[in-house]
Write a protein that holds these residues in place. Structure first.
Motif, PDB file in Angstrom:
ATOM      1  N   LEU A  48       0.816  -1.212   0.000  1.00  0.00           N
ATOM      2  CA  LEU A  48       0.000   0.000   0.000  1.00  0.00           C
ATOM      3  C   LEU A  48       0.856   1.270   0.000  1.00  0.00           C
ATOM      4  CD1 LEU A  48      -2.788  -1.242   2.402  1.00  0.00           C
ATOM      5  CD2 LEU A  48      -3.084  -0.623  -0.003  1.00  0.00           C
ATOM      6  N   VAL A  49       1.985   1.238   0.668  1.00  0.00           N
ATOM      7  CA  VAL A  49       2.886   2.395   0.659  1.00  0.00           C
ATOM      8  C   VAL A  49       3.378   2.630  -0.767  1.00  0.00           C
ATOM      9  CG1 VAL A  49       5.170   3.226   1.391  1.00  0.00           C
ATOM     10  CG2 VAL A  49       3.562   2.330   3.084  1.00  0.00           C
ATOM     11  N   LYS A  50       3.798   1.561  -1.431  1.00  0.00           N
ATOM     12  CA  LYS A  50       4.276   1.695  -2.816  1.00  0.00           C
ATOM     13  C   LYS A  50       3.182   2.277  -3.717  1.00  0.00           C
ATOM     14  CE  LYS A  50       7.491  -2.152  -2.597  1.00  0.00           C
ATOM     15  NZ  LYS A  50       7.718  -3.552  -2.980  1.00  0.00           N
ATOM     16  N   LYS A  51       1.955   1.876  -3.448  1.00  0.00           N
ATOM     17  CA  LYS A  51       0.824   2.283  -4.296  1.00  0.00           C
ATOM     18  C   LYS A  51       0.309   3.686  -3.965  1.00  0.00           C
ATOM     19  CE  LYS A  51      -3.924   0.766  -5.206  1.00  0.00           C
ATOM     20  NZ  LYS A  51      -4.934  -0.239  -4.866  1.00  0.00           N
ATOM     21  N   ASN A  54       3.740   8.871  -1.762  1.00  0.00           N
ATOM     22  CA  ASN A  54       4.798   9.424  -2.596  1.00  0.00           C
ATOM     23  C   ASN A  54       5.763  10.209  -1.706  1.00  0.00           C
ATOM     24  OD1 ASN A  54       6.349  10.340  -4.703  1.00  0.00           O
ATOM     25  ND2 ASN A  54       4.890  11.903  -5.355  1.00  0.00           N
ATOM     26  N   VAL A  55       6.999   9.695  -1.591  1.00  0.00           N
ATOM     27  CA  VAL A  55       8.029  10.363  -0.810  1.00  0.00           C
ATOM     28  C   VAL A  55       9.042  10.944  -1.791  1.00  0.00           C
ATOM     29  CG1 VAL A  55       9.811  10.111   0.952  1.00  0.00           C
ATOM     30  CG2 VAL A  55       7.714   8.758   1.112  1.00  0.00           C
ATOM     31  N   SER A  56       9.191  12.247  -1.761  1.00  0.00           N
ATOM     32  CA  SER A  56      10.137  12.912  -2.664  1.00  0.00           C
ATOM     33  C   SER A  56      11.530  12.327  -2.503  1.00  0.00           C
ATOM     34  CB  SER A  56      10.190  14.415  -2.370  1.00  0.00           C
ATOM     35  OG  SER A  56       8.942  14.999  -2.637  1.00  0.00           O
ATOM     36  N   GLY A  57      12.161  12.053  -3.647  1.00  0.00           N
ATOM     37  CA  GLY A  57      13.519  11.530  -3.649  1.00  0.00           C
ATOM     38  C   GLY A  57      13.605  10.021  -3.555  1.00  0.00           C
ATOM     39  N   PHE A  58      12.466   9.335  -3.449  1.00  0.00           N
ATOM     40  CA  PHE A  58      12.459   7.874  -3.365  1.00  0.00           C
ATOM     41  C   PHE A  58      11.576   7.297  -4.462  1.00  0.00           C
ATOM     42  CE2 PHE A  58      13.850   9.077   0.792  1.00  0.00           C
ATOM     43  CZ  PHE A  58      14.724   8.075   1.180  1.00  0.00           C
ATOM     44  N   ARG A  59      12.188   6.487  -5.324  1.00  0.00           N
ATOM     45  CA  ARG A  59      11.408   5.800  -6.356  1.00  0.00           C
ATOM     46  C   ARG A  59      10.445   4.811  -5.688  1.00  0.00           C
ATOM     47  NH1 ARG A  59      15.539   3.760 -10.198  1.00  0.00           N
ATOM     48  NH2 ARG A  59      16.063   5.951 -10.430  1.00  0.00           N
ATOM     49  N   ASN A  60      10.944   4.151  -4.647  1.00  0.00           N
ATOM     50  CA  ASN A  60      10.132   3.227  -3.869  1.00  0.00           C
ATOM     51  C   ASN A  60       9.931   3.853  -2.486  1.00  0.00           C
ATOM     52  OD1 ASN A  60       9.041   1.193  -2.327  1.00  0.00           O
ATOM     53  ND2 ASN A  60      10.508  -0.377  -2.948  1.00  0.00           N
ATOM     54  N   SER A  61       8.736   4.366  -2.239  1.00  0.00           N
ATOM     55  CA  SER A  61       8.450   5.059  -0.976  1.00  0.00           C
ATOM     56  C   SER A  61       8.619   4.168   0.233  1.00  0.00           C
ATOM     57  CB  SER A  61       7.031   5.627  -1.007  1.00  0.00           C
ATOM     58  OG  SER A  61       6.937   6.626  -1.994  1.00  0.00           O
ATOM     59  N   ALA A  62       8.479   2.862   0.052  1.00  0.00           N
ATOM     60  CA  ALA A  62       8.621   1.940   1.174  1.00  0.00           C
ATOM     61  C   ALA A  62      10.042   1.956   1.745  1.00  0.00           C
ATOM     62  CB  ALA A  62       8.246   0.520   0.750  1.00  0.00           C
ATOM     63  N   LEU A  63      11.011   2.431   0.963  1.00  0.00           N
ATOM     64  CA  LEU A  63      12.404   2.454   1.403  1.00  0.00           C
ATOM     65  C   LEU A  63      12.786   3.744   2.131  1.00  0.00           C
ATOM     66  CD1 LEU A  63      14.045   0.878  -1.779  1.00  0.00           C
ATOM     67  CD2 LEU A  63      13.386  -0.272   0.355  1.00  0.00           C
ATOM     68  N   ALA A  64      11.890   4.693   2.202  1.00  0.00           N
ATOM     69  CA  ALA A  64      12.169   5.967   2.879  1.00  0.00           C
ATOM     70  C   ALA A  64      12.278   5.742   4.391  1.00  0.00           C
ATOM     71  CB  ALA A  64      11.062   6.973   2.583  1.00  0.00           C
ATOM     72  N   PRO A  65      13.035   6.594   5.096  1.00  0.00           N
ATOM     73  CA  PRO A  65      13.100   6.484   6.562  1.00  0.00           C
ATOM     74  C   PRO A  65      11.699   6.634   7.181  1.00  0.00           C
ATOM     75  CG  PRO A  65      14.739   8.038   5.731  1.00  0.00           C
ATOM     76  CD  PRO A  65      13.854   7.686   4.577  1.00  0.00           C
ATOM     77  N   ALA A  66      11.480   5.923   8.273  1.00  0.00           N
ATOM     78  CA  ALA A  66      10.153   5.876   8.894  1.00  0.00           C
ATOM     79  C   ALA A  66       9.532   7.251   9.166  1.00  0.00           C
ATOM     80  CB  ALA A  66      10.194   5.042  10.164  1.00  0.00           C
ATOM     81  N   PRO A  67      10.261   8.213   9.765  1.00  0.00           N
ATOM     82  CA  PRO A  67       9.622   9.516  10.041  1.00  0.00           C
ATOM     83  C   PRO A  67       9.205  10.257   8.762  1.00  0.00           C
ATOM     84  CG  PRO A  67      11.643   9.280  11.319  1.00  0.00           C
ATOM     85  CD  PRO A  67      11.611   8.143  10.351  1.00  0.00           C
ATOM     86  N   VAL A  68      10.034  10.178   7.729  1.00  0.00           N
ATOM     87  CA  VAL A  68       9.722  10.830   6.451  1.00  0.00           C
ATOM     88  C   VAL A  68       8.529  10.144   5.792  1.00  0.00           C
ATOM     89  CG1 VAL A  68      10.637  11.355   4.151  1.00  0.00           C
ATOM     90  CG2 VAL A  68      12.132  11.533   6.150  1.00  0.00           C
ATOM     91  N   LYS A  69       8.545   8.832   5.809  1.00  0.00           N
ATOM     92  CA  LYS A  69       7.459   8.050   5.216  1.00  0.00           C
ATOM     93  C   LYS A  69       6.148   8.308   5.965  1.00  0.00           C
ATOM     94  CE  LYS A  69       8.458   3.816   5.417  1.00  0.00           C
ATOM     95  NZ  LYS A  69       8.925   2.453   5.235  1.00  0.00           N
ATOM     96  N   ALA A  70       6.218   8.428   7.292  1.00  0.00           N
ATOM     97  CA  ALA A  70       5.009   8.667   8.093  1.00  0.00           C
ATOM     98  C   ALA A  70       4.362   9.994   7.720  1.00  0.00           C
ATOM     99  CB  ALA A  70       5.348   8.633   9.579  1.00  0.00           C
ATOM    100  N   ARG A  71       5.166  11.040   7.607  1.00  0.00           N
ATOM    101  CA  ARG A  71       4.606  12.354   7.226  1.00  0.00           C
ATOM    102  C   ARG A  71       3.982  12.293   5.830  1.00  0.00           C
ATOM    103  NH1 ARG A  71       9.099  13.843  10.012  1.00  0.00           N
ATOM    104  NH2 ARG A  71      10.389  14.228   8.188  1.00  0.00           N
ATOM    105  N   ALA A  72       4.631  11.579   4.922  1.00  0.00           N
ATOM    106  CA  ALA A  72       4.106  11.467   3.561  1.00  0.00           C
ATOM    107  C   ALA A  72       2.854  10.581   3.504  1.00  0.00           C
ATOM    108  CB  ALA A  72       5.182  10.908   2.629  1.00  0.00           C
ATOM    109  N   ALA A  73       2.678   9.720   4.489  1.00  0.00           N
ATOM    110  CA  ALA A  73       1.562   8.766   4.478  1.00  0.00           C
ATOM    111  C   ALA A  73       0.284   9.302   5.111  1.00  0.00           C
ATOM    112  CB  ALA A  73       1.983   7.484   5.186  1.00  0.00           C
TER     113      ALA A  73
END
Length: 180
Positions: A48-51, A54-73
């Motif tokens: 679901l994260v991949k789908k 969208n985390v800027s700078g990451f082609r695969n958002s699932a690979l972003a650091p947890a705090p950055v991914k959380a804000r983007a999610a």
């Protein structure tokens, strides 16, 4: 004989009851502790994260650091019932002691609940009817009386109450009907 039908609202409706800081905390914890989750939950969240995220700078958002991914999610949590149900399911699985205490409390108060280990993320959403005598404040007080040394925050207790009961206080009723 009249036929009664349960009314559900999508899981992302929980956002109407969450303060933004607590929503972010739930997301951060799910992402930070994802390795502590069962494989099926990890895979569902990653998919679901991949789908949806969208985390800027990451082609695969699932690979972003947890705090950055959380804000983007946050947006996905607000808009997607499936994503919010998986994140709340993860949050529940990361709090087994709180889950057991809230489950025991609600059962003692006469609430009809699914078994503690049931995967509530498979349900169509939250039920809308809530017993008006059982407000979050009343339940928080009962929890504190039963577990005076616990120290859990009321937001955590309330989220666990909603998740385990499968309900949100949308329609306040005098009494829940049998089997509802």
């Amino acid at each position: 004989m009249s036929e009664k039908r349960a009314q559900f609202i999508p899981f992302n409706a929980v956002n109407e009851f969450l303060v933004p800081e607590f929503r972010l905390k739930i997301l951060q914890q799910a992402f930070t502790e994802i390795t502590n989750l069962p494989e099926a939950r990890r895979n569902a969240i990653s998919r679901l994260v991949k789908k949806l995220v969208n985390v800027s700078g990451f082609r695969n958002s699932a690979l972003a650091p947890a705090p950055v991914k959380a804000r983007a999610a946050v947006s996905a949590f607000e808009k997607s019932a499936e994503f919010s149900s998986q994140i709340m399911g993860a949050w529940y699985e990361l709090h087994p002691e709180l889950a057991q205490k809230v489950y025991t409390l609600l059962k003692a108060r006469g609430w009809e609940l699914l078994p503690l280990d049931a995967d509530r993320s498979m349900l169509p959403g939250f039920l809308t009817r809530w017993p008006q005598a059982e407000t979050f404040e009343v339940l928080d007080d009962a929890y504190t009386a039963q577990y005076p040394d616990d120290g859990e925050h009321e937001y955590d207790i309330n989220m666990m109450i909603a998740w385990l009961s499968g309900r949100l206080p949308v329609e306040m009723v005098d009494k829940l009907e049998e089997g509802e």
